[in-house]
Motif scaffolding. Structure first.
Motif, PDB file in Angstrom:
ATOM      1  N   ALA A   1      33.881 -34.052  20.565  1.00 26.53           N
ATOM      2  CA  ALA A   1      34.337 -34.416  21.908  1.00 26.53           C
ATOM      3  C   ALA A   1      33.168 -34.768  22.814  1.00 26.53           C
ATOM      4  O   ALA A   1      33.238 -35.731  23.599  1.00 26.53           O
ATOM      5  CB  ALA A   1      35.148 -33.266  22.508  1.00 26.53           C
ATOM      6  N   VAL A   2      32.077 -34.018  22.726  1.00 24.18           N
ATOM      7  CA  VAL A   2      30.913 -34.287  23.575  1.00 24.18           C
ATOM      8  C   VAL A   2      30.289 -35.637  23.224  1.00 24.18           C
ATOM      9  O   VAL A   2      29.891 -36.407  24.109  1.00 24.18           O
ATOM     10  CB  VAL A   2      29.880 -33.152  23.453  1.00 24.18           C
ATOM     11  N   ALA A   3      30.212 -35.953  21.927  1.00 24.62           N
ATOM     12  CA  ALA A   3      29.652 -37.246  21.503  1.00 24.62           C
ATOM     13  C   ALA A   3      30.483 -38.408  22.048  1.00 24.62           C
ATOM     14  O   ALA A   3      29.943 -39.405  22.538  1.00 24.62           O
ATOM     15  CB  ALA A   3      29.570 -37.307  19.982  1.00 24.62           C
ATOM     16  N   LEU A   4      31.800 -38.287  21.970  1.00 23.25           N
ATOM     17  CA  LEU A   4      32.674 -39.329  22.510  1.00 23.25           C
ATOM     18  C   LEU A   4      32.533 -39.415  24.031  1.00 23.25           C
ATOM     19  O   LEU A   4      32.576 -40.510  24.611  1.00 23.25           O
ATOM     20  CB  LEU A   4      34.124 -39.048  22.130  1.00 23.25           C
ATOM     21  N   GLY A   5      32.350 -38.272  24.682  1.00 23.98           N
ATOM     22  CA  GLY A   5      32.162 -38.272  26.128  1.00 23.98           C
ATOM     23  C   GLY A   5      30.898 -39.010  26.551  1.00 23.98           C
ATOM     24  O   GLY A   5      30.861 -39.629  27.620  1.00 23.98           O
ATOM     25  N   LEU A   6      29.865 -38.965  25.726  1.00 21.68           N
ATOM     26  CA  LEU A   6      28.638 -39.696  26.034  1.00 21.68           C
ATOM     27  C   LEU A   6      28.875 -41.202  26.028  1.00 21.68           C
ATOM     28  O   LEU A   6      28.276 -41.945  26.809  1.00 21.68           O
ATOM     29  CB  LEU A   6      27.544 -39.329  25.022  1.00 21.68           C
ATOM     30  N   VAL A   7      29.759 -41.668  25.148  1.00 19.77           N
ATOM     31  CA  VAL A   7      30.124 -43.093  25.136  1.00 19.77           C
ATOM     32  C   VAL A   7      30.924 -43.437  26.383  1.00 19.77           C
ATOM     33  O   VAL A   7      30.673 -44.443  27.047  1.00 19.77           O
ATOM     34  CB  VAL A   7      30.920 -43.434  23.860  1.00 19.77           C
ATOM     35  N   ARG A   8      31.881 -42.603  26.713  1.00 21.27           N
ATOM     36  CA  ARG A   8      32.689 -42.830  27.923  1.00 21.27           C
ATOM     37  C   ARG A   8      31.819 -42.892  29.171  1.00 21.27           C
ATOM     38  O   ARG A   8      32.032 -43.756  30.044  1.00 21.27           O
ATOM     39  CB  ARG A   8      33.709 -41.710  28.072  1.00 21.27           C
ATOM     40  N   ASP A   9      30.820 -42.027  29.253  1.00 18.39           N
ATOM     41  CA  ASP A   9      29.989 -41.937  30.445  1.00 18.39           C
ATOM     42  C   ASP A   9      28.842 -42.934  30.465  1.00 18.39           C
ATOM     43  O   ASP A   9      28.051 -42.960  31.414  1.00 18.39           O
ATOM     44  CB  ASP A   9      29.420 -40.518  30.577  1.00 18.39           C
ATOM     45  N   GLY A  10      28.707 -43.740  29.413  1.00 19.40           N
ATOM     46  CA  GLY A  10      27.684 -44.771  29.390  1.00 19.40           C
ATOM     47  C   GLY A  10      26.316 -44.317  28.934  1.00 19.40           C
ATOM     48  O   GLY A  10      25.367 -45.105  28.944  1.00 19.40           O
ATOM     49  N   GLU A  11      26.181 -43.056  28.496  1.00 22.82           N
ATOM     50  CA  GLU A  11      24.890 -42.587  28.002  1.00 22.82           C
ATOM     51  C   GLU A  11      24.615 -43.094  26.588  1.00 22.82           C
ATOM     52  O   GLU A  11      23.466 -43.141  26.144  1.00 22.82           O
ATOM     53  CB  GLU A  11      24.833 -41.062  28.026  1.00 22.82           C
ATOM     54  N   ALA A  12      25.667 -43.428  25.866  1.00 23.37           N
ATOM     55  CA  ALA A  12      25.555 -44.023  24.538  1.00 23.37           C
ATOM     56  C   ALA A  12      26.522 -45.190  24.462  1.00 23.37           C
ATOM     57  O   ALA A  12      27.532 -45.228  25.173  1.00 23.37           O
ATOM     58  CB  ALA A  12      25.861 -42.998  23.452  1.00 23.37           C
ATOM     59  N   GLN A  13      26.208 -46.164  23.605  1.00 22.53           N
ATOM     60  CA  GLN A  13      27.094 -47.324  23.439  1.00 22.53           C
ATOM     61  C   GLN A  13      28.020 -47.202  22.235  1.00 22.53           C
ATOM     62  O   GLN A  13      28.931 -48.013  22.073  1.00 22.53           O
ATOM     63  CB  GLN A  13      26.260 -48.609  23.299  1.00 22.53           C
ATOM     64  N   GLY A  14      27.778 -46.207  21.402  1.00 23.24           N
ATOM     65  CA  GLY A  14      28.620 -46.023  20.232  1.00 23.24           C
ATOM     66  C   GLY A  14      28.540 -44.598  19.733  1.00 23.24           C
ATOM     67  O   GLY A  14      27.626 -43.849  20.081  1.00 23.24           O
ATOM     68  N   CYS A  15      29.508 -44.213  18.905  1.00 27.88           N
ATOM     69  CA  CYS A  15      29.586 -42.851  18.373  1.00 27.88           C
ATOM     70  C   CYS A  15      29.861 -42.906  16.878  1.00 27.88           C
ATOM     71  O   CYS A  15      30.632 -43.750  16.410  1.00 27.88           O
ATOM     72  CB  CYS A  15      30.687 -42.073  19.096  1.00 27.88           C
ATOM     73  N   VAL A  16      29.227 -41.996  16.134  1.00 31.16           N
ATOM     74  CA  VAL A  16      29.462 -41.854  14.695  1.00 31.16           C
ATOM     75  C   VAL A  16      29.850 -40.408  14.413  1.00 31.16           C
ATOM     76  O   VAL A  16      29.202 -39.482  14.909  1.00 31.16           O
ATOM     77  CB  VAL A  16      28.212 -42.218  13.872  1.00 31.16           C
ATOM     78  N   SER A  17      30.904 -40.220  13.612  1.00 32.09           N
ATOM     79  CA  SER A  17      31.329 -38.877  13.233  1.00 32.09           C
ATOM     80  C   SER A  17      31.840 -38.879  11.803  1.00 32.09           C
ATOM     81  O   SER A  17      32.543 -39.812  11.394  1.00 32.09           O
ATOM     82  CB  SER A  17      32.431 -38.360  14.165  1.00 32.09           C
TER      83      SER A  17
END
Length: 333
Positions: free
Chosen positions: A84-100
């Motif tokens: 959830a935290v990794a996906l939140g970083l994408v939502r908030d613009g701190e990351a452009q993509g997520c891998v899980s």
């Protein structure tokens, strides 16, 4: 090259954070434009990083979504999980993509809740680019939804066609429905209705039905099915590949003659194994989400996780979510 930041759910998956950290280090060493955020238990991740890396940082997440956990339970009780935290970083613009590499159902549920869906798209679909005889083929859905309506299949076809255009620069990708036969009367009601809907869509290059054997024969560029059928087809294909690789290894190591032939054929065998090895093609996209989310195989090794990271970087650089979203309104019924 444009800088890219990828958030990785470092605690999920079957092999633990060791594989994720090793793959992350390899990824930043081969790509100077890449930065990685490892999300998970800080003490464990920093111990694995040892001396660290300037383009890898750690974000704390105190909880982990287990592989056998129900998505509804995770959604209610694991909001501080690494996923959830990794996906939140994408939502908030701190990351452009997520891998899980974590629980697929939970990743889909959290993705819908945190990143949100494209307007007009009901469900995300897992899409993967698989090698075919003379190219590659996008197949979806591969397990996000075991029950799909005709409307869902139609939406998967739209997103798959747009993704093929974005990833492979195909102006008119050939779109097909996976069925038990090529005749119009074959298939269940959902598939036949979806076929009728796609045939009426002038902006999709719909070519009709294909069978399972056609997935690898360069018959279509996009093949659409529900997640139940797609997941079985994918796992069956991976199982066959694994069997072939094992049989080839046995044939070329069992006798002196086999080792001699294997030595002569090593360059050809190497290229063949590179094409077939599932770990080199690891990483499936959750299409329908307004952000890049890549699902890695749960049992991914270092090389497979690296392939998933590369896939995330590529989709970010090609701006796949934006390009799909911009054209969806024009294609929706």
């Amino acid at each position: 090259m444009t800088p890219v930041t990828i958030a990785i759910d470092a605690m999920s998956g079957d092999r633990g954070p060791e594989v994720v950290v090793s793959a992350a280090l390899l990824a930043v060493r081969e790509n100077e434009a890449l930065s990685i955020i490892l999300v998970g238990i800080r003490s464990e991740l920093e111990a694995l990083l040892r001396e660290g890396h300037a383009r890898i940082r750690v974000v704390e997440a105190a909880d982990v979504v287990r592989m056998n956990e129900r998505p509804s339970h995770a959604l209610r009780h694991k909001k501080n999980s690494s996923m959830a935290v990794a996906l939140g970083l994408v939502r908030d613009g701190e990351a452009q993509g997520c891998v899980s590499a974590g629980n697929t159902g939970a990743l889909m549920a959290f993705g819908r809740s945190i990143i949100r869906m494209y307007p007009g798209i009901e469900r995300p679909a897992i899409a993967k680019l698989i090698p075919s005889l003379r190219g590659k083929c996008h197949v979806l859905d591969l397990g996000a939804n075991v029950d799909s309506t005709a409307e869902n299949l139609y939406q998967y076809a739209l997103m798959g066609s747009l993704m093929a255009s974005a990833i492979c620069s195909q102006t008119e990708p050939r779109v097909a429905l996976l069925n038990v036969g090529e005749e119009e009367i074959k298939g269940n009601e959902q598939v036949r209705l979806a076929s009728h809907m796609l045939a009426q869509c002038e902006t999709i290059n719909y070519i009709g039905y294909v069978e399972g054997s056609d997935l690898f024969r360069d018959v279509a560029d996009v093949v659409v099915c529900d997640g139940f059928v797609g997941n079985i087809a994918l796992k069956t294909g991976e199982g066959v590949v694994g069997l072939l690789i094992e049989l080839m290894e046995q044939a070329f190591t069992r006798s002196l003659y086999g080792r001699f032939v294997g030595l002569l054929a090593r360059p050809i065998i190497g290229r063949l194994l590179q094409l077939m090895d599932p770990s080199r093609h690891n990483g499936a996209s959750l299409l329908g989400l307004q952000g890049v989310v890549i699902k890695s195989h749960g049992n991914a090794n270092e090389r497979a996780m690296l392939a998933a990271i590369r896939q995330a970087v590529r989709e970010v650089q090609l701006e796949v979510p934006r390009r799909i979203n911009e054209r969806l309104d024009d294609l929706m019924l």
